[in-house]
Write a protein that holds these residues in place. Structure first.
Motif, PDB file in Angstrom:
ATOM      1  N   PRO A  24      37.309  41.289  46.567  1.00 13.58           N
ATOM      2  CA  PRO A  24      36.876  42.195  45.495  1.00 13.58           C
ATOM      3  C   PRO A  24      37.755  42.082  44.246  1.00 13.58           C
ATOM      4  N   GLU A  25      39.065  41.888  44.465  1.00 10.38           N
ATOM      5  CA  GLU A  25      39.974  41.781  43.325  1.00 10.38           C
ATOM      6  C   GLU A  25      39.712  40.509  42.525  1.00 10.38           C
ATOM      7  N   TYR A  26      39.465  39.389  43.234  1.00  9.40           N
ATOM      8  CA  TYR A  26      39.251  38.138  42.505  1.00  9.40           C
ATOM      9  C   TYR A  26      37.894  38.133  41.811  1.00  9.40           C
ATOM     10  N   LYS A  27      36.903  38.753  42.420  1.00 15.24           N
ATOM     11  CA  LYS A  27      35.597  38.863  41.760  1.00 15.24           C
ATOM     12  C   LYS A  27      35.733  39.661  40.465  1.00 15.24           C
ATOM     13  N   ARG A  28      36.562  40.694  40.491  1.00 14.43           N
ATOM     14  CA  ARG A  28      36.778  41.484  39.273  1.00 14.43           C
ATOM     15  C   ARG A  28      37.473  40.628  38.209  1.00 14.43           C
ATOM     16  N   LEU A  29      38.406  39.767  38.631  1.00 20.01           N
ATOM     17  CA  LEU A  29      39.090  38.890  37.679  1.00 20.01           C
ATOM     18  C   LEU A  29      38.115  37.863  37.095  1.00 20.01           C
ATOM     19  N   ILE A  30      37.246  37.299  37.940  1.00 21.11           N
ATOM     20  CA  ILE A  30      36.236  36.347  37.459  1.00 21.11           C
ATOM     21  C   ILE A  30      35.403  36.996  36.356  1.00 21.11           C
ATOM     22  N   ARG A  31      34.964  38.229  36.610  1.00 17.37           N
ATOM     23  CA  ARG A  31      34.134  38.925  35.630  1.00 17.37           C
ATOM     24  C   ARG A  31      34.927  39.316  34.378  1.00 17.37           C
ATOM     25  N   ASP A  32      36.048  40.008  34.587  1.00 18.16           N
ATOM     26  CA  ASP A  32      36.781  40.547  33.440  1.00 18.16           C
ATOM     27  C   ASP A  32      37.322  39.453  32.528  1.00 18.16           C
ATOM     28  N   SER A  33      37.793  38.344  33.113  1.00 23.49           N
ATOM     29  CA  SER A  33      38.365  37.284  32.287  1.00 23.49           C
ATOM     30  C   SER A  33      37.308  36.696  31.356  1.00 23.49           C
ATOM     31  N   ARG A  34      36.052  36.761  31.763  1.00 20.35           N
ATOM     32  CA  ARG A  34      34.968  36.248  30.926  1.00 20.35           C
ATOM     33  C   ARG A  34      34.425  37.311  29.975  1.00 20.35           C
ATOM     34  N   VAL A  35      34.077  38.442  30.531  1.00 23.44           N
ATOM     35  CA  VAL A  35      33.397  39.463  29.741  1.00 23.44           C
ATOM     36  C   VAL A  35      34.345  40.102  28.721  1.00 23.44           C
ATOM     37  N   LEU A  36      35.521  40.507  29.169  1.00 23.48           N
ATOM     38  CA  LEU A  36      36.462  41.146  28.252  1.00 23.48           C
ATOM     39  C   LEU A  36      36.985  40.139  27.229  1.00 23.48           C
TER      40      LEU A  36
END
Length: 298
Positions: free
Chosen positions: A79-91
């Protein structure tokens, strides 16, 4: 394109570093966005997770290219790495789009990374840019990733989304992991091998991005994949032929699910994605076939 000042985020990655080399080789001024304290005039500080960027460093840029994002295949999808995958792109995209849009003179073009993961599992259906987003984690990430560029698009800046396939290179990405296995004679099809893989040579990836930067009439999504996707079985056989190695060890789907977890669904999923808009624009692939692509990557 005549001499231009170009900002590149994700400049240390597989595609970004190759793009920077290509642009500088042709005499363009490249500014790299970095997370550390800038070490020279060609670096600009930013922090995508904290949504900060030295906007003054982007001043005067004709082009902004955003290829930043945590590697999808680098780690197991906790769950933590999925959040990083998303946030690093979207943010990261939102940060750059807002900064570029707020400049007194915004860039002429904003090129934003995306991926063919946008379409999800398409089976054996030929899929071009007119297809809707699929279901699941990666399609939702890609949708948000592209939507995050809204501020710069709404400011009137020509905005391009490069929906990249599997980049064939020995120095990184998924293929960077495949080459050592195949060279050791340990390569083999994944699952039943019938899933389509949409690949692109690193050379063509960079050339396509530069084509999209140069062409002022092009905007929106573009699939960056070779013209004819192949099945995993066909690619496995091509790897064996080019590298002169046997490919005797198929990896059962159950093993992939054990080793990769949720990400196995994307390795076993099928994406028969074609670069319809890129071809329509007149782009010519240097390596349209798989064997030449593999040889170019060795």
């Amino acid at each position: 394109m005549e001499h231009a000042k170009i900002a590149v985020a994700g400049a240390s990655g597989l595609i970004g570093s190759a793009l920077v080399r290509s642009l500088r080789g042709d005499g363009h001024e490249v500014v790299r966005l970095v997370r550390h304290e800038p070490r020279g005039g060609d670096e600009v500080r930013w922090d995508p997770e904290r949504q900060t960027v030295d906007a003054a460093g982007l001043s005067g840029c004709d082009v902004v290219v955003n290829l930043a994002g945590a590697g999808v295949g680098d780690k197991r999808w906790t769950p933590e790495y999925k959040r990083l995958i998303r946030d690093s792109r979207v943010l990261g995209t939102a940060t750059l789009a807002e900064a570029a849009a707020s400049l007194p003179e915004p860039p002429r073009v904003f090129v934003n990374g995306s991926a063919i993961g946008y379409y999800g599992d398409t089976g054996d259906r030929i899929t071009d840019e007119s297809a809707p987003p699929g279901d699941g984690f990666l399609p939702s990430v890609c949708e948000e990733w592209e939507e995050a560029a809204a501020p710069v698009r709404e400011a009137g800046v020509r905005t391009v989304f490069v929906r990249t396939g599997l980049v064939v290179a020995s120095g990184g990405g998924a293929w960077g992991r495949l080459f050592p296995l195949f060279k050791a004679g340990l390569g083999g099809r994944l699952g039943n091998g019938r899933q389509y893989w949409s690949y692109i040579a690193l050379h063509d990836e960079v050339a396509a991005i530069r084509h999209l930067i140069d062409r002022e009439d092009l905007s929106g999504p573009f699939n960056l994949t070779a013209p004819e996707p192949l099945t995993n079985q066909e690619i496995t056989e091509a790897m064996g032929r080019v590298l002169h190695r046997p490919t005797p060890f198929p990896v059962p789907a159950a093993v992939l699910r054990t080793v990769l977890g949720e990400m196995a669904g994307d390795v076993l999923g099928s994406q028969r994605v074609v670069p319809a808009r890129l071809l329509e624009s007149g782009f010519a692939f240097a390596f349209p076939g798989i064997e030449d692509t593999i040889r170019a990557a060795e």
